[in-house]
Design a protein around this motif. Structure first.
Motif, PDB file in Angstrom:
ATOM      1  N   THR A  47      -9.418  58.081  30.768  1.00 47.15           N
ATOM      2  CA  THR A  47      -9.281  57.626  29.388  1.00 47.15           C
ATOM      3  C   THR A  47      -8.537  56.294  29.401  1.00 47.15           C
ATOM      4  O   THR A  47      -8.142  55.794  30.460  1.00 47.15           O
ATOM      5  CB  THR A  47      -8.538  58.667  28.529  1.00 47.15           C
ATOM      6  N   PHE A  48      -8.384  55.713  28.208  1.00 41.51           N
ATOM      7  CA  PHE A  48      -7.615  54.483  28.042  1.00 41.51           C
ATOM      8  C   PHE A  48      -6.501  54.740  27.040  1.00 41.51           C
ATOM      9  O   PHE A  48      -6.622  55.608  26.170  1.00 41.51           O
ATOM     10  CB  PHE A  48      -8.508  53.338  27.575  1.00 41.51           C
ATOM     11  N   MET A  49      -5.428  53.965  27.132  1.00 36.83           N
ATOM     12  CA  MET A  49      -4.234  54.267  26.351  1.00 36.83           C
ATOM     13  C   MET A  49      -3.530  52.976  25.956  1.00 36.83           C
ATOM     14  O   MET A  49      -3.403  52.044  26.756  1.00 36.83           O
ATOM     15  CB  MET A  49      -3.306  55.162  27.185  1.00 36.83           C
ATOM     16  N   ASP A  50      -3.081  52.936  24.692  1.00 36.60           N
ATOM     17  CA  ASP A  50      -2.198  51.875  24.198  1.00 36.60           C
ATOM     18  C   ASP A  50      -0.832  52.482  23.918  1.00 36.60           C
ATOM     19  O   ASP A  50      -0.738  53.600  23.383  1.00 36.60           O
ATOM     20  CB  ASP A  50      -2.739  51.264  22.905  1.00 36.60           C
ATOM     21  N   VAL A  51       0.222  51.759  24.261  1.00 32.99           N
ATOM     22  CA  VAL A  51       1.586  52.190  23.976  1.00 32.99           C
ATOM     23  C   VAL A  51       2.291  51.042  23.247  1.00 32.99           C
ATOM     24  O   VAL A  51       2.383  49.932  23.783  1.00 32.99           O
ATOM     25  CB  VAL A  51       2.351  52.555  25.260  1.00 32.99           C
ATOM     26  N   PHE A  52       2.746  51.316  22.008  1.00 31.90           N
ATOM     27  CA  PHE A  52       3.419  50.298  21.198  1.00 31.90           C
ATOM     28  C   PHE A  52       4.845  50.745  20.899  1.00 31.90           C
ATOM     29  O   PHE A  52       5.111  51.939  20.707  1.00 31.90           O
ATOM     30  CB  PHE A  52       2.678  50.062  19.879  1.00 31.90           C
TER      31      PHE A  52
END
Length: 643
Positions: A47-52
């Motif tokens: 999967t792909f992931m963004d962390v803000f």
């Protein structure tokens, strides 16, 4: 919602994009966005992931040890975590109005200064990961989803009428609509760059709130350049635009003085980052499963929302490759009276293993069972062959073989039971065995004895005959009545030798020609034959196929030709000669079945060709034609061809 996500993920595999699923942490606005899950390489999950962080900025520099995947409540280590660079989707929205046309002491308008800053930014954009660029005004998009070069050309051609245009929120709304379309590739983030002067509408706060909600719902970051005179820096509209930027994870800049514009790429560079996440799943059952992602970072401890994925998991399926139906064990051909050795002493069993779910996984074990007992096992490569030890089988009988395969998920499956008949032929016993085993020595001794007797006769006989003749001659000379009278000697007439006709021996007899259009020749296995010659003809007469239909079985009432073998049914099979002269074999519902070239005969029967190997249960025959087609010769088929 889950069905919708599944559909979107399927499209993402085809088009190369996917929508993230956003989950907010409890502290501030820190968040983790998880994109649709890819299970095509199961058990490897991707999967792909963004962390803000709380200010909406991408959290860079995470390591695999900072991330934990909790699958169905069980924590798992991350297989890999890679930070990637992806393009961004940016729509520049210009809210034209009189303040943008105000000139400075050098005669340049505010808008010209904005264009100069935007041009420098666009010329410096990375070419390896080209952004998706749009230019939007109050009237609508001027150019959409273009390259930076084309976008710059449209910006240079745009000449707004500052005197008659009244600033409003239409350009912002149009920009949000433009980037709300699904991004063209996975991980591409959306942003609106809103350049605006102040607005006099007293309801500006109320008008901005729906736009904020739309931006947040579609994961759109809004960056604002408020460009106007100093006296408007603290107006209601300025505060509303500042709120717009903060609540959407963007940034706000007030250009009310002579200070230079900041580099816009400082806003968009963090949006071009994305994490690729992979982990090995531990699920062993098909169906729906879930996982969450936990991150420890400088922004605090974050936890994603629950992600669903469906796994189609089936155990490995082992299958036999040309299993032996009959094995004949007998003494060696070069020592047929040896009652201590039976050959063959082993049998090779070959298999193949398929994965019906399409996810090929490592095997950890394959096991061969005979009559329910383990006789061979593979725990390392190769897993597709066994050696069955036959040395303990000294009596004829039927046995069943089964193979079980186990994969690294501990899923297992076994083949169907295959019956194998082992026929054991013992060496002869008694005087016949002794004579047969030592016949060479006995024959040699008899020849030597006969030679000695013959020599004795040859040497003693002439002396005895000479002695007898001498005694007779002396008696005859002493008796006057027995004196010989001289008489003419007549030459005997030569007798013509009569030639006798010699009978043919069994070794010189011509082979009896079979008077039939076709026949079945009995075959037996020859384990010690040359490679590729597993069968050899049995020393029995062939079965003549002289009738249009011949049935085979063990019951003389139900079958025309009776075959005595326990594997056959009372009425086992039949062979029919069609009008065109061809022969077709049919199985009559037997248990052991009828086979042609080791393939089972179906309900429709099987057309026989010259040289085909036909099995009635465990009995093997070769089908031969009296007049075979040119170029076809009967051949012995391999029982266990190498895979």
């Amino acid at each position: 919602m889950r069905k919708l996500l599944s559909v979107l993920f399927g499209l993402s595999l085809l088009l190369g994009w996917g929508l993230p699923i956003r989950a907010f942490a409890q502290e501030g606005q820190s968040e983790i966005d998880i994109y649709p899950t890819d299970v095509s390489a199961f058990p490897l999950i991707s999967t792909f992931m963004d962390v803000f962080d709380g200010s909406g900025r991408f959290v860079s520099g995470l390591k695999p040890g900072d991330v934990t995947v909790v699958e169905d409540g069980q924590p798992l280590q991350v297989q890999s975590l890679n930070e990637m660079v992806v393009p961004a989707e940016i729509a520049v929205a210009i809210n034209a109005g009189a303040p943008l046309g105000t000139r400075d002491r050098l005669g340049a308008t505010r808008f010209q200064g904005i264009v100069q800053a935007l041009t420098a930014w666009a010329n410096a954009l990375p070419t390896a990961t080209p952004d998706d660029m749009s230019l939007v005004t109050i009237a609508g998009p001027i150019i959409s989803h273009a390259t930076a070069k084309d976008w710059l050309a449209s910006l240079g051609a745009y000449q707004p009428d500052f005197r008659t245009t009244i600033p409003n929120l239409q350009s912002l709304s149009n920009a949000i609509d433009t980037v709300s379309v699904t991004p063209p590739r996975t991980g591409m983030k959306r942003a609106v760059f809103f350049i605006t002067p102040h607005m006099d509408d007293p309801n500006i706060d109320t008008l901005v709130q729906p736009l904020i909600q739309r931006a947040v719902q579609n994961h759109i970051h809004v960056f604002v350049w408020f460009t106007d005179a100093d006296l408007y820096a603290a107006t209601t509209s300025a505060a509303a635009f500042n709120t717009l930027a903060m609540e959407t994870g963007g940034a706000y800049f007030s250009a009310t003085g002579t200070q230079p514009y900041p580099d816009p790429d400082a806003y968009f560079a963090p949006l071009r980052r994305l994490y690729s996440l992979k982990f090995n799943s531990n699920v062993t059952t098909a169906g729906s499963h879930s996982y969450i992602v936990e991150v420890k970072s400088s922004a605090g401890d974050l936890k994603s929302g629950e992600q669903q994925f469906t796994a189609n998991i089936q155990p490995p399926n082992p299958m036999f490759v040309s299993p032996p139906l009959q094995i004949d064990r007998r003494p060696p051909d070069d020592d047929p009276y040896n009652n201590q050795i039976l050959l063959p002493d082993s049998q090779k069993i070959n298999i193949i293993v398929e994965f019906p779910d399409g996810h090929k996984r490592p095997l950890v074990r394959t096991t061969l069972y005979v009559d329910g007992k383990v006789v061979a096992e593979n725990k390392v490569e190769p897993f597709n062959s066994f050696m069955w030890d036959l040395s303990g089988y000294t009596q004829s009988g039927e046995h069943t073989i089964v193979v079980e395969a186990v994969d690294d998920l501990n899923l297992s499956k076994s083949t169907m039971e295959i019956p194998v008949t082992i026929t054991v032929t013992q060496a002869p016993h008694g005087l016949a065995a002794i004579f047969g085993r030592y016949r060479t020595y006995i024959t040699l001794g008899a020849v030597i004895f006969a030679g000695l007797v013959l020599l004795l006769i040859l040497f003693v006989g002439p002396f005895r005959m000479a002695f007898v003749r001498a005694q007779s001659s002396r008696r005859a000379q002493a008796d006057p009545l027995t004196q010989t009278v001289q008489a003419p000697v007549l030459e005997p007439k030569p007798v013509k030798e009569k030639k006798t006709r010699r009978g043919r021996s069994a070794a010189s007899k011509e082979k009896t020609q079979v008077d039939a259009p076709a026949w079945l020749r009995r075959l037996i296995q020859d384990p010690l034959a040359a490679p590729g010659e597993t069968f050899k003809p049995a020393p029995v007469s062939p079965i003549l196929l002289t009738e249009k239909e011949i049935t085979f079985g063990t019951d003389p009432v139900q079958s025309v030709h009776v075959l005595d073998d326990p594997s056959l049914a009372p009425r086992h099979a039949r062979i029919i000669q069609a009008e065109d002269g061809n022969y077709r074999v049919f199985d009559e519902g037997s248990i052991a079945g009828t086979w042609v070239n080791f393939e089972p005969v179906g309900k429709e029967g099987h057309l026989l060709q010259h040289g085909d190997v036909v099995h009635f249960g465990q009995l093997a025959f070769r089908f031969e034609l009296k007049d075979p087609p040119v170029g076809l010769e009967p051949k012995i088929a391999k029982e266990n061809p190498e895979s």
